[in-house]
Design a protein around this motif. Sequence first.
Motif, PDB file in Angstrom:
ATOM      1  N   PHE A  51       0.950  -1.232  -0.060  1.00 47.35           N
ATOM      2  CA  PHE A  51       0.001   0.063   0.017  1.00 47.35           C
ATOM      3  C   PHE A  51       0.932   1.245   0.131  1.00 47.35           C
ATOM      4  CE2 PHE A  51      -3.483  -2.595   1.624  1.00 47.35           C
ATOM      5  CZ  PHE A  51      -4.567  -2.051   0.963  1.00 47.35           C
ATOM      6  N   CYS A  52       0.941   1.919  -1.021  1.00 47.37           N
ATOM      7  CA  CYS A  52       1.783   3.187  -1.166  1.00 47.37           C
ATOM      8  C   CYS A  52       0.907   4.348  -1.664  1.00 47.37           C
ATOM      9  CB  CYS A  52       2.861   2.802  -2.233  1.00 47.37           C
ATOM     10  SG  CYS A  52       3.762   1.451  -1.830  1.00 47.37           S
ATOM     11  N   SER A  53       0.487   5.122  -0.868  1.00 46.97           N
ATOM     12  CA  SER A  53      -0.302   6.428  -1.304  1.00 46.97           C
ATOM     13  C   SER A  53       0.775   7.371  -1.794  1.00 46.97           C
ATOM     14  CB  SER A  53      -1.250   6.918   0.017  1.00 46.97           C
ATOM     15  OG  SER A  53      -2.139   6.024   0.194  1.00 46.97           O
ATOM     16  N   TRP A  81      -6.165   3.694   7.806  1.00 48.97           N
ATOM     17  CA  TRP A  81      -4.625   3.895   7.586  1.00 48.97           C
ATOM     18  C   TRP A  81      -4.232   4.615   8.743  1.00 48.97           C
ATOM     19  CZ3 TRP A  81      -5.107   7.147   2.558  1.00 48.97           C
ATOM     20  CH2 TRP A  81      -5.517   8.185   2.773  1.00 48.97           C
ATOM     21  N   SER A 128      -2.982   5.412  -4.928  1.00 49.86           N
ATOM     22  CA  SER A 128      -2.233   4.542  -4.043  1.00 49.86           C
ATOM     23  C   SER A 128      -2.001   3.382  -4.745  1.00 49.86           C
ATOM     24  CB  SER A 128      -3.252   4.142  -2.992  1.00 49.86           C
ATOM     25  OG  SER A 128      -3.923   5.240  -2.306  1.00 49.86           O
TER      26      SER A 128
END
Length: 590
Positions: free
Chosen positions: A224-226, A441, A282
Motif C-alpha cells: 500500500f503506497c499512497s 490507515w 495509491s
Amino acid sequence: MQNFTDEEVNLAEQPSHPIPDPAIPSNLYRADRSLQRLLRRYLRNKPLEWNWTEDFLAEWGGICARQVEPLVETADKNGPTLKQFNRRGERVDELVYHPAYHEIGKLVYGFGLAGMSNQPGFRGLDRPASQLVKFAAMYLFDQVEGSISCPVSMTDTLARVLNTYAAPQLIDMYLPRLTSQDYGQLYTGAMFMTEKTGGSDVGATTTVAVANEEWWELSGGKWFCSNVGADLILTLARPEGAVAGTRGLSLFLIPRILPDGEPNSYLINRLKDKLGTRAMASGEVTFQSTKAYLIEPLDRGFVMMMEMVNGTRLHSGVAGAAVLRRSVIEATLHGKERKAFGLPLAEQPLYADRLADMIVDSDAATALFLETAYRLDKSDQSQSADDRILSRLLISLLKRYATDHGVKAAQTALEMRGGNGYIEDWPNARLLRDAYVQIIWEGGINMVAFDVLRTLERDNAWHIYAAALQAELAGINSPGLNTPVNSLRTCLDLLGREVERLMVQPRSIQEIAAPQLAEAMAALYAAVLLIVQAHDSLITKDPAAKRDLEAARRYYTRFLQPILEALKRPANTGAVHELIEGAIMPEQTT
Ligand SMILES: Cc1cc2nc3c(=O)[nH]c(=O)nc-3n(C[C@H](O)[C@H](O)[C@H](O)COP(=O)(O)OP(=O)(O)OC[C@H]3O[C@@H](n4cnc5c(N)ncnc54)[C@H](O)[C@@H]3O)c2cc1C
C-alpha cells in the motif's frame, strides 16, 4: 414563446424548489464560530499571532469554499491512471492526473499547508507556523477535500522527520523543495510501510537493505503506497543480518529521481481500485536494488518512522473532525430548507435532535484536535517528557475518536438527505467513502487503542492525562458551573479506577477493553474542553455562552455518559472460539 414584462416576472410567485440545493458557506472559517472561539482561547495572550492567524485562516477559508470545492468532484470522478510504458516499450511508470488534481495541488501547496510548519519563516513570521494554525487550516481544507490531503499530510510529516533526524546535507538538499510553495518546484512525500505480510505487524517487514559503497540498496515489495508517484519516500527495510522484529528495521529515504537526474529503480506494479480517496494514487511497488539514504541510527528505524506515523495520525484525526463539521453543514443546510409534512425538517423534533447531537459531537472533535495540536506545539517547545507523553497520547485518542465519529456523522448526514444522499451528484457519498479510510490507515481502531494501552503501561500516562484535566477544571471559577465541574471530576475518578483495574488484568482482557477505554478517555477530555469553552464564553460575556453551555451539557449526557457506561460492561472472554468456529459450516465431503 410568450414574453413576460419585468413587472409580471416579479409579481409571479417564485415557488421554492422541492429539492433544496444550498451552497456551502462562502468562507468556511468565517462561518465556523466554534473554531474561531476555540482558537481564540489558545491565542488570547498573543494578539499579534491572533491577528495573523485570523487573516490567514479567513483567506484560506474563502479559497477552500470558493476555489477548491468546485474542483473536488471532477478530480474524484477522474482519478489518476498509471502509464507503465512509453511508446518505445520502455518502462516509465508515470502517473497521469486530471488537471483538476493539479489545480487543487497548486492551491493547497501554494498556500503553504504542507510546508508552513517546517520552514524557518512563513508568511511574515520569524519562525515556522505553529501546529495549531497548520491543523486549523488543514481542518478547513479537509471539509472540502479528502484525497489530496493525504499527500499534503505526508509531505508535511516527512519534512518534519527529515528536519529532526536526517544528516544536514540531506536536509539542505531536500527541505527547500519539500516546503516549496511553487508547485513546479515542489517535492511531495510518501511513506511506504505496509507490505503483504501486514500493515499492523510492521515487525514482519521483509524488505531487505544492503549497503554498497555509495548507496544502500533495497529489495522487496510494498503493498500500500499512497501518493505513489511521490518525489521522496520514507520506508523501512531490514539490513542484511539485522535482528527480527521492529528492532531490526532501519529507516531509509528514497528519492524518485537520483541526484544525477536518472530515475531511481523501482516498479509501480499497479494502482489500487479504492472505495474512496479516488483522486489520489495509491499503488503497489517493487523495490529492485532501489537506491536509498540511510537515516541514522541504524537500529532506531522504527522509532523514527513512528514520528511520521504520529504526524499522519494527527492529520487523520483532523480529517475525521472535518468530516464531522462538513456533515453538520450538509445536514443543517438541508434540514432548514427541505420540507416534509409541511414543515422544514430541522423544525421537526427527531431530525432536530439528531442534528443537535451531530453538532455537539463536531464541537467535541474540533476542541480535541485543537488541543492535540496545541499540545504538540508545547511538547516541541518544552522538550519535557510529560509534554511528549501527553502529546503522543492525545494523538492516539484523537485518531481513535474523530475518525470513528467522522464516519458515523457522514453516514448520518447521508441518511438525513434521504435518497439524494446516496446519489453521487451530492457530496455525501464521497464524504462517507473518503472518511472510511481515515479509520484504517495509520493503524486501525484496535492498533491505535493498543498504543494507548502501551502509553498507559509504560509511561505512567494516566497521571499525566488526569493532571492535565484537573488543571483545566481548576481554572473554572464560576459558581454556576460547580455542578458540571463536579460531575466531570467524578467521571475522571471513575475512569481512573477503571484504568487501575484494567492494568492488573490479563493481557487478553486489556486488549478487549482497549478501544472502549481509548474512546472514553477521548470523550472525557473533549467534555472537559467543552465546559472550559462554556466557562470562557460566560466570563467574556460572549452572546453565545448559552449555546456553549447547552453544547457541554448535551455532550455530557448524550456522549460521555453512555461511553463511560459501556466501559463498565465486563469483557466477555467466554466461548468466542466456539462462536468463530461455528460461524461457517465446514464443507461436506461425500
Ligand atoms: C487507501 C489506502 C491507502 C493506504 N496507504 C498507505 C501508505 O501510503 N503507506 C502505508 O504504509 N500503508 C498504507 N495503507 C495501509 C494501511 O496502513 C493498512 O491497511 C493498515 O495499517 C492495516 O494493515 P493491513 O491492511 O495489513 O491489515 P492487518 O494488519 O492484517 O489488520 C487487519 C485488521 O485486524 C486488526 N488487527 C491487527 N492486529 C490485531 C490484533 N493483534 N488484535 C486485534 N486486531 C488486530 C487491524 O486493526 C485491522 O482492523 C493504506 C491503506 C489503504 C486502504
